[in-house]
Design a protein around this motif. Structure first.
Motif, PDB file in Angstrom:
ATOM      1  N   GLY A 293       0.807  -1.219   0.000  1.00 21.38           N
ATOM      2  CA  GLY A 293       0.000   0.000   0.000  1.00 21.38           C
ATOM      3  C   GLY A 293       0.836   1.262   0.000  1.00 21.38           C
ATOM      4  N   ASP A 294       1.901   1.297   0.800  1.00 22.93           N
ATOM      5  CA  ASP A 294       2.774   2.472   0.831  1.00 22.93           C
ATOM      6  C   ASP A 294       3.439   2.675  -0.528  1.00 22.93           C
ATOM      7  OD1 ASP A 294       2.812   3.097   3.885  1.00 22.93           O
ATOM      8  OD2 ASP A 294       3.204   0.961   3.763  1.00 22.93           O
ATOM      9  N   LEU A 295       3.876   1.589  -1.146  1.00 24.40           N
ATOM     10  CA  LEU A 295       4.500   1.691  -2.462  1.00 24.40           C
ATOM     11  C   LEU A 295       3.497   2.145  -3.515  1.00 24.40           C
ATOM     12  CD1 LEU A 295       6.644  -1.576  -2.285  1.00 24.40           C
ATOM     13  CD2 LEU A 295       7.529   0.767  -2.307  1.00 24.40           C
ATOM     14  N   ALA A 296       2.259   1.648  -3.419  1.00 24.71           N
ATOM     15  CA  ALA A 296       1.216   2.080  -4.362  1.00 24.71           C
ATOM     16  C   ALA A 296       0.907   3.563  -4.186  1.00 24.71           C
ATOM     17  CB  ALA A 296      -0.047   1.251  -4.148  1.00 24.71           C
ATOM     18  N   LEU A 297       0.907   4.023  -2.954  1.00 26.52           N
ATOM     19  CA  LEU A 297       0.664   5.446  -2.690  1.00 26.52           C
ATOM     20  C   LEU A 297       1.784   6.296  -3.284  1.00 26.52           C
ATOM     21  CD1 LEU A 297      -0.819   7.779  -1.343  1.00 26.52           C
ATOM     22  CD2 LEU A 297       0.310   7.184   0.798  1.00 26.52           C
ATOM     23  N   LEU A 298       3.013   5.858  -3.145  1.00 28.41           N
ATOM     24  CA  LEU A 298       4.138   6.600  -3.727  1.00 28.41           C
ATOM     25  C   LEU A 298       4.002   6.680  -5.247  1.00 28.41           C
ATOM     26  CD1 LEU A 298       7.013   5.117  -1.546  1.00 28.41           C
ATOM     27  CD2 LEU A 298       6.220   7.491  -1.521  1.00 28.41           C
ATOM     28  N   ARG A 299       3.516   5.620  -5.850  1.00 34.92           N
ATOM     29  CA  ARG A 299       3.303   5.648  -7.299  1.00 34.92           C
ATOM     30  C   ARG A 299       2.234   6.681  -7.668  1.00 34.92           C
ATOM     31  NH1 ARG A 299       2.232   0.327 -11.089  1.00 34.92           N
ATOM     32  NH2 ARG A 299       1.848   1.423 -13.045  1.00 34.92           N
ATOM     33  N   CYS A 300       1.187   6.763  -6.864  1.00 33.13           N
ATOM     34  CA  CYS A 300       0.143   7.765  -7.120  1.00 33.13           C
ATOM     35  C   CYS A 300       0.675   9.183  -6.911  1.00 33.13           C
ATOM     36  CB  CYS A 300      -1.067   7.509  -6.222  1.00 33.13           C
ATOM     37  SG  CYS A 300      -1.998   6.035  -6.675  1.00 33.13           S
ATOM     38  N   LEU A 301       1.582   9.356  -5.964  1.00 31.53           N
ATOM     39  CA  LEU A 301       2.203  10.669  -5.775  1.00 31.53           C
ATOM     40  C   LEU A 301       3.059  11.042  -6.987  1.00 31.53           C
ATOM     41  CD1 LEU A 301       3.196  10.485  -1.999  1.00 31.53           C
ATOM     42  CD2 LEU A 301       1.365  11.850  -3.018  1.00 31.53           C
ATOM     43  N   GLN A 302       3.685  10.038  -7.620  1.00 33.23           N
ATOM     44  CA  GLN A 302       4.413  10.287  -8.862  1.00 33.23           C
ATOM     45  C   GLN A 302       3.451  10.744  -9.961  1.00 33.23           C
ATOM     46  OE1 GLN A 302       8.061   9.777  -9.822  1.00 33.23           O
ATOM     47  NE2 GLN A 302       7.008  11.242 -11.140  1.00 33.23           N
ATOM     48  N   GLU A 303       2.275  10.119 -10.033  1.00 30.95           N
ATOM     49  CA  GLU A 303       1.264  10.535 -11.007  1.00 30.95           C
ATOM     50  C   GLU A 303       0.818  11.969 -10.737  1.00 30.95           C
ATOM     51  OE1 GLU A 303      -1.790   7.647 -10.571  1.00 30.95           O
ATOM     52  OE2 GLU A 303      -0.643   6.015 -11.462  1.00 30.95           O
ATOM     53  N   TRP A 304       0.667  12.324  -9.476  1.00 28.07           N
ATOM     54  CA  TRP A 304       0.284  13.689  -9.092  1.00 28.07           C
ATOM     55  C   TRP A 304       1.324  14.690  -9.587  1.00 28.07           C
ATOM     56  CZ3 TRP A 304      -3.272  16.880  -6.947  1.00 28.07           C
ATOM     57  CH2 TRP A 304      -2.842  18.035  -6.295  1.00 28.07           C
ATOM     58  N   LEU A 305       2.591  14.377  -9.378  1.00 30.83           N
ATOM     59  CA  LEU A 305       3.658  15.260  -9.850  1.00 30.83           C
ATOM     60  C   LEU A 305       3.653  15.371 -11.373  1.00 30.83           C
ATOM     61  CD1 LEU A 305       6.847  14.425  -7.741  1.00 30.83           C
ATOM     62  CD2 LEU A 305       5.630  16.595  -7.830  1.00 30.83           C
ATOM     63  N   SER A 306       3.515  14.238 -12.037  1.00 30.54           N
ATOM     64  CA  SER A 306       3.552  14.223 -13.509  1.00 30.54           C
ATOM     65  C   SER A 306       2.409  15.016 -14.116  1.00 30.54           C
ATOM     66  CB  SER A 306       3.507  12.774 -14.019  1.00 30.54           C
ATOM     67  OG  SER A 306       4.603  12.027 -13.531  1.00 30.54           O
ATOM     68  N   ALA A 307       1.287  15.094 -13.380  1.00 24.43           N
ATOM     69  CA  ALA A 307       0.123  15.832 -13.873  1.00 24.43           C
ATOM     70  C   ALA A 307       0.179  17.314 -13.520  1.00 24.43           C
ATOM     71  CB  ALA A 307      -1.150  15.222 -13.305  1.00 24.43           C
ATOM     72  N   GLY A 308       1.281  17.747 -12.886  1.00 22.28           N
ATOM     73  CA  GLY A 308       1.447  19.170 -12.591  1.00 22.28           C
ATOM     74  C   GLY A 308       1.258  19.545 -11.139  1.00 22.28           C
ATOM     75  N   GLY A 309       1.032  18.575 -10.259  1.00 27.06           N
ATOM     76  CA  GLY A 309       0.865  18.875  -8.846  1.00 27.06           C
ATOM     77  C   GLY A 309       2.189  19.185  -8.170  1.00 27.06           C
ATOM     78  N   ASP A 312       6.209  18.126  -1.517  1.00 24.84           N
ATOM     79  CA  ASP A 312       7.452  18.259  -0.761  1.00 24.84           C
ATOM     80  C   ASP A 312       7.541  17.099   0.223  1.00 24.84           C
ATOM     81  OD1 ASP A 312       5.812  18.874   1.476  1.00 24.84           O
ATOM     82  OD2 ASP A 312       5.975  21.029   1.099  1.00 24.84           O
ATOM     83  N   ASP A 313       8.648  17.022   0.928  1.00 20.95           N
ATOM     84  CA  ASP A 313       8.892  15.889   1.811  1.00 20.95           C
ATOM     85  C   ASP A 313       7.842  15.785   2.911  1.00 20.95           C
ATOM     86  OD1 ASP A 313      10.989  13.747   2.198  1.00 20.95           O
ATOM     87  OD2 ASP A 313      10.896  14.560   4.224  1.00 20.95           O
ATOM     88  N   GLU A 314       7.389  16.930   3.404  1.00 20.07           N
ATOM     89  CA  GLU A 314       6.372  16.911   4.463  1.00 20.07           C
ATOM     90  C   GLU A 314       5.069  16.310   3.954  1.00 20.07           C
ATOM     91  OE1 GLU A 314       4.129  19.969   7.608  1.00 20.07           O
ATOM     92  OE2 GLU A 314       5.665  20.708   6.217  1.00 20.07           O
ATOM     93  N   LEU A 315       4.652  16.695   2.739  1.00 23.09           N
ATOM     94  CA  LEU A 315       3.415  16.153   2.165  1.00 23.09           C
ATOM     95  C   LEU A 315       3.530  14.657   1.889  1.00 23.09           C
ATOM     96  CD1 LEU A 315       2.171  18.858  -0.374  1.00 23.09           C
ATOM     97  CD2 LEU A 315       0.926  17.958   1.596  1.00 23.09           C
ATOM     98  N   ILE A 316       4.707  14.230   1.452  1.00 23.19           N
ATOM     99  CA  ILE A 316       4.907  12.792   1.213  1.00 23.19           C
ATOM    100  C   ILE A 316       4.720  12.022   2.512  1.00 23.19           C
ATOM    101  CG2 ILE A 316       6.546  11.012   0.504  1.00 23.19           C
ATOM    102  CD1 ILE A 316       7.879  13.112  -1.297  1.00 23.19           C
ATOM    103  N   GLY A 317       5.385  12.495   3.576  1.00 19.63           N
ATOM    104  CA  GLY A 317       5.292  11.819   4.867  1.00 19.63           C
ATOM    105  C   GLY A 317       3.876  11.809   5.416  1.00 19.63           C
ATOM    106  N   GLY A 324      -1.326   5.220   3.692  1.00 22.16           N
ATOM    107  CA  GLY A 324      -0.563   4.042   3.271  1.00 22.16           C
ATOM    108  C   GLY A 324      -1.268   2.737   3.590  1.00 22.16           C
ATOM    109  N   ALA A 325      -1.756   2.605   4.825  1.00 18.06           N
ATOM    110  CA  ALA A 325      -2.413   1.358   5.238  1.00 18.06           C
ATOM    111  C   ALA A 325      -3.704   1.129   4.459  1.00 18.06           C
ATOM    112  CB  ALA A 325      -2.694   1.390   6.736  1.00 18.06           C
ATOM    113  N   SER A 326      -4.483   2.187   4.253  1.00 14.31           N
ATOM    114  CA  SER A 326      -5.761   2.017   3.554  1.00 14.31           C
ATOM    115  C   SER A 326      -5.548   1.712   2.073  1.00 14.31           C
ATOM    116  CB  SER A 326      -6.631   3.269   3.721  1.00 14.31           C
ATOM    117  OG  SER A 326      -6.046   4.410   3.122  1.00 14.31           O
ATOM    118  N   PHE A 327      -4.483   2.241   1.463  1.00 15.87           N
ATOM    119  CA  PHE A 327      -4.149   1.878   0.088  1.00 15.87           C
ATOM    120  C   PHE A 327      -3.868   0.383  -0.004  1.00 15.87           C
ATOM    121  CE2 PHE A 327      -4.202   6.072  -1.493  1.00 15.87           C
ATOM    122  CZ  PHE A 327      -3.875   6.079  -2.844  1.00 15.87           C
ATOM    123  N   GLY A 328      -3.118  -0.134   0.975  1.00 11.51           N
ATOM    124  CA  GLY A 328      -2.799  -1.557   0.967  1.00 11.51           C
ATOM    125  C   GLY A 328      -4.028  -2.423   1.135  1.00 11.51           C
ATOM    126  N   SER A 329      -4.887  -2.041   2.066  1.00 10.12           N
ATOM    127  CA  SER A 329      -6.116  -2.805   2.306  1.00 10.12           C
ATOM    128  C   SER A 329      -7.001  -2.806   1.070  1.00 10.12           C
ATOM    129  CB  SER A 329      -6.866  -2.208   3.501  1.00 10.12           C
ATOM    130  OG  SER A 329      -8.067  -2.893   3.728  1.00 10.12           O
TER     131      SER A 329
END
Length: 403
Positions: A293-309, A312-317, A324-329
């Motif tokens: 789930g955490d890895l899937a969330l990071l991938r979605c954050l990459q999509e957010w960046l690629s789309a113009g979003g 920063d490190d604080e938002l990632i954390g 992270g847990a709910s993405f995995g579930s």
């Protein structure tokens, strides 16, 4: 050549009941024409309704569709005597002479047998959807007005593509170019450290189309059920997807940390299971997937960046902590991973009330060991409840840390 230089975007209907071949067909098609307008369905009746309501430039349908099968869809279209005939690719598992004779009078554009050859499928689609020498590229869709990161992630949680690819799968890809060199054991060794590939192959092996036998809970079992060709097609399909690799350095660093923790948990789970004469492969798999789930969330954050979003490190954390847990579930449920495997993954985080299986205790202990820093000892773990219930003492834990 870009999309604006091409003819109008083709309208394509994909009708396939099994979600994993369906997704593969979609990814291969989009790799050829990323601008294609897709209608995707899992039932022959729905496909028939769509064909009656809309005009399509191409139909790809499985012979064994429930309701109205793919051959009946093709027969109905050919009876309308459209000129020129609507391109129609029929997909099926039958390759006997009688089946081929039944198909030929209906003049399908192609009949492709399962497991599909990605090379053949790609070539067919290029011939149908592109002129010689043409290629198409598409920009990543921009974020809609007023789209916040919170809304974006809530939306993506229910339909994310899962984790990025972490292991180097190039060896497996290279093997696929020389089918004579492919074998299940070699393929397993190439991809066994990758959470995304492991999860997808297990999910595909447990799909409705693979309805024989008991549930699959390990990578080796999944490969055995799917076979080399189908497994390799699914792996190649994963490499085609957007954000299959993380391009942002900060997101990549987070992903490496979660992957490293997953691998350590998997390895400790494997070693403990062998020590206690339990199922080491199942424990390895549970450890490997517990941070999916955490890895899937990071991938979605990459999509957010690629789309113009912006990010920063604080938002990632904060995003990882909150979702992270709910993405995995959500992923484990949507992909219908076996309940027994999900219970082992849950035990990595905590033990619930009641009676615990020995494998659940193993995964909880493996997680405790994996979270230790290099300078911490195992004395407190040895005194803990999980180790005591398993009757694993300090000497065994010290040996595990050294190996």
């Amino acid at each position: 050549m870009t999309a604006v230089d091409l003819p109008a975007a083709p309208r394509v209907l994909i009708a396939e009941a099994d979600p994993w071949p369906r997704d593969l067909l979609k990814q291969v098609l989009l790799s050829v024409r990323c601008d294609a307008q897709l209608e995707i369905c899992a039932d022959g009746h729905e496909a028939l309704e769509l064909l009656n309501e809309q005009a399509f430039d191409l139909v790809i349908a499985d012979w064994e569709l429930p309701g109205v099968d793919g051959l009946s869809l093709l027969r109905g279209l050919r009876q309308k005597k459209r000129n020129p005939p609507l391109p129609f690719i029929l997909v099926g598992a039958r390759n006997d002479v009688a089946s081929v004779r039944e198909i030929l009078p209906l003049h399908p554009t192609a009949y492709l047998t399962k497991p599909l050859s990605m090379e053949s499928l790609t070539q067919r689609l290029q011939d149908l959807l592109l002129d010689a020498g043409q290629a198409v590229s598409c920009e990543v869709p921009a974020l809609g007005p007023g789209m916040s990161l919170e809304k974006f992630l809530e939306h993506r949680r229910g339909e994310s593509d899962g984790a990025p690819l972490m292991a180097d799968v190039q060896m497996a890809v290279n093997r696929s170019l020389n089918p004579g060199d492919l074998d299940l054991k070699a393929l397993e060794q190439d991809v066994r450290t990758d959470p995304q590939i492991t999860a997808v192959l297990i999910a595909a092996a447990n799909s409705a189309a693979q309805h024989h036998g008991s549930g699959v809970q390990t990578l080796a079992q999944a490969l055995q059920r799917l076979g080399v060709a189908q497994s390799m097609n699914l792996i190649l399909g994963l490499t085609l997807k957007r954000s299959a690799r993380l391009s942002d350095a900060a997101l990549g660093d987070y992903a490496e940390r979660y992957w490293d923790l997953s691998l350590h948990t998997a390895e400790y789970g494997y070693s403990l299971a062998r020590l206690l004469d339990l199922d080491p492969e199942r424990c390895y798999c549970a450890g490997l997937l517990h941070r999916l789930g955490d890895l899937a969330l990071l991938r979605c954050l990459q999509e957010w960046l690629s789309a113009g979003g912006e990010l920063d490190d604080e938002l990632i954390g904060e995003s990882l902590h909150a979702l992270g847990a709910s993405f995995g579930s959500a992923l484990r449920t949507r992909w219908r991973l076996p309940l027994e495997l999900r219970e082992l993954i849950a035990a990595v985080y905590q033990l619930g009330g009641g009676v615990y299986s020995r494998e659940a205790l193993v995964m909880n202990l493996a997680a405790q060991l994996a979270r230790l820093t290099p300078h911490e000892g195992v004395e407190d773990i040895a005194k803990g409840r999980t180790a005591r219930l398993l009757k694993v003492g300090l000497p065994e834990l010290v040996r595990l840390r050294k190996n």
